[in-house]
Design an enzyme around this catalytic site. Structure first.
Site, mmCIF file in Angstrom:
data_model
loop_
_atom_site.group_PDB
_atom_site.id
_atom_site.type_symbol
_atom_site.label_atom_id
_atom_site.label_comp_id
_atom_site.label_asym_id
_atom_site.label_seq_id
_atom_site.Cartn_x
_atom_site.Cartn_y
_atom_site.Cartn_z
ATOM 1 N N ASP A 1 0.847 -1.200 0.000
ATOM 2 C CA ASP A 1 0.000 0.000 0.000
ATOM 3 C C ASP A 1 0.880 1.248 0.000
ATOM 4 O OD1 ASP A 1 -1.904 -1.941 0.421
ATOM 5 O OD2 ASP A 1 -2.228 -1.432 2.530
HETATM 6 C C1 26A Z 1 -12.296 -6.538 0.982
HETATM 7 N N1 26A Z 1 -11.084 -6.736 1.736
HETATM 8 C C2 26A Z 1 -10.737 -8.088 2.081
HETATM 9 C C3 26A Z 1 -10.277 -5.645 2.067
HETATM 10 C C4 26A Z 1 -9.098 -5.750 2.838
HETATM 11 C C5 26A Z 1 -8.328 -4.587 3.027
HETATM 12 N N2 26A Z 1 -8.687 -3.397 2.531
HETATM 13 C C6 26A Z 1 -9.818 -3.359 1.822
HETATM 14 N N3 26A Z 1 -10.609 -4.434 1.593
HETATM 15 N N4 26A Z 1 -8.465 -6.763 3.474
HETATM 16 C C7 26A Z 1 -7.347 -6.251 4.035
HETATM 17 N N5 26A Z 1 -7.271 -4.936 3.767
HETATM 18 C C8 26A Z 1 -6.231 -3.977 4.150
HETATM 19 O O1 26A Z 1 -5.060 -4.281 3.471
HETATM 20 C C9 26A Z 1 -4.021 -3.629 4.149
HETATM 21 C C10 26A Z 1 -2.694 -4.273 3.831
HETATM 22 O O2 26A Z 1 -2.431 -4.212 2.497
HETATM 23 C C11 26A Z 1 -5.878 -4.023 5.615
HETATM 24 O O3 26A Z 1 -6.639 -3.081 6.337
HETATM 25 C C12 26A Z 1 -4.386 -3.676 5.621
HETATM 26 O O4 26A Z 1 -4.157 -2.404 6.191
#
Ligand code: 26A
Length: 349
Positions: free
Chosen positions: A304
């Site tokens: 990210d």
């Molecule tokens: C729909 N899903 C599964 C998600 C996520 C996500 N952000 C948006 N949608 N699942 C995990 N994360 C975020 O990914 C970041 C790491 O790359 C987490 O909040 C984490 O900060």
């Protein structure tokens, strides 16, 4: 160089409040993964059996509450590197104490958010269990799952869309509102703005392939890591799953806006970042910014942060090499922090 336009970067995805535990209690963390049937390195949507995890983390594991949601992490990261009021972020949240915590966190980061506030649903939650260099993310989207086109089309929000020059969509949003993604994609192509998408996770490529593919002609920049590249190759039946081949494939998919050559980027952890440009055969390699492993705190959100730095460079109109380098610089800073965050006082690129 021309000054950066106010709110020139607009991001869309799922705001989440993370409950994170890391390594400190390594044994406990392993047991926690087992208890909830989670893989050490994964990002999934919560099923019924995972719901008690969130209270468990807070009550029994001393979890920290951290602002999360992949693209919201990137948006904070881009804002970290840009002049004030450069980035705005859209997504769905609840009207509860958890959204208040998110508001405080993004305010401290100087990020403007325009959430669709759902009066009934809870703010989205993500359990983050860090063991070594692995992170297991288990997300209950809650209010984030109710983002809709009506919010995007509200006159005051749509004005922000029309004003922006760069759009960034986290691929996790394919599980929520593909029509909003497509609306931004078309806006970008019509007005020759940059449309940047992250593939986000292997499960997106397995289960949301048709939505990913519908957006593909609009990608000006497509970002993924090595496991997402392999998942793309698998779900699309490509002959080779090698990241070097997948990145060239992605760069050369049919493209709507012919005024911009597509750039495809595949990150590979500590291995060099691969970059392919539409119409060019050679893959460029960019080594990561090396770091003493002892300095690494938490690699959750490294990708990210990479996207955030890259986006800052794109908005500033920097050469591609510089944009990639800005991404790697920010990723290096982020992995020294707990969770997907950036050091204060601010460091300058
Ligand atoms: C729909 N899903 C599964 C998600 C996520 C996500 N952000 C948006 N949608 N699942 C995990 N994360 C975020 O990914 C970041 C790491 O790359 C987490 O909040 C984490 O900060």
């Amino acid at each position: 160089m021309a000054p950066v336009k106010e709110f020139g970067l607009l991001c869309l995805e799922n705001p989440l409040l993370e409950r994170g535990v890391s390594d400190i209690q390594a044994v406990g963390d392993e047991a926690l993964l087992k208890k909830y049937d989670l893989k050490a390195n994964d990002a999934i949507l919560a099923e019924e059996k995972h719901i008690p995890l969130y209270e468990d983390l807070l009550n029994n594991y001393d979890a920290k509450l951290i602002a999360g949601g992949a693209a919201q992490n990137s948006a904070r990261g881009a804002q970290y590197m840009l002049p004030p009021n450069s980035v705005v972020y859209l997504g769905g949240a609840g009207d509860d104490k958890y959204s208040a915590i998110l508001h405080d966190a993004v305010k401290a980061a100087g990020l403007r958010v325009e959430y669709r506030v759902d009066p009934k649903e809870k703010t989205g939650r993500c359990g983050a269990i860090i063991t070594g260099h692995n992170r297991s993310l288990c997300t209950d989207l809650g209010a984030a799952n109710h983002y809709d086109l009506d919010h995007l089309k509200k006159p005051e929000i749509w004005k922000l869309v029309e004003n922006a020059d760069v759009f960034y969509i986290g691929g996790f949003h394919f599980t929520v509102c593909p029509p909003a993604i497509m609306e931004l994609a078309k806006q970008a192509a019509q007005h020759n703005k940059a449309f940047v998408l992250s593939l986000s996770a292997p499960f997106i490529l397995q289960f949301f392939k048709e939505f990913v593919d519908a957006s593909a002609p609009y990608w000006d920049y497509i970002i993924g890591n090595e496991t997402e590249a392999a998942a793309y190759a698998e779900s699309h039946g490509l002959d080779s799953k090698k990241p070097q081949d997948v990145v060239v494939h992605l760069a050369n998919l049919p493209k709507e806006n012919s005024k911009r050559k597509r750039v495809a980027i595949v990150t590979q952890g500590t291995e060099p970042t691969l970059v392919a440009i539409q119409g060019e055969k050679t893959v460029k390699e960019f080594p990561v910014h090396a770091i003493d492993p002892k300095m690494i705190n938490d690699t959750n959100g490294a990708g990210d942060a990479f996207a955030g730095g890259l986006l800052a460079g794109i908005l500033e109109g920097k050469p591609l090499e510089t944009c990639i380098d800005m991404g790697q610089w920010l990723a290096r800073l982020s992995i020294q922090e707990l969770g997907p965050s950036y050091p204060f006082p601010k460091q300058a690129y």
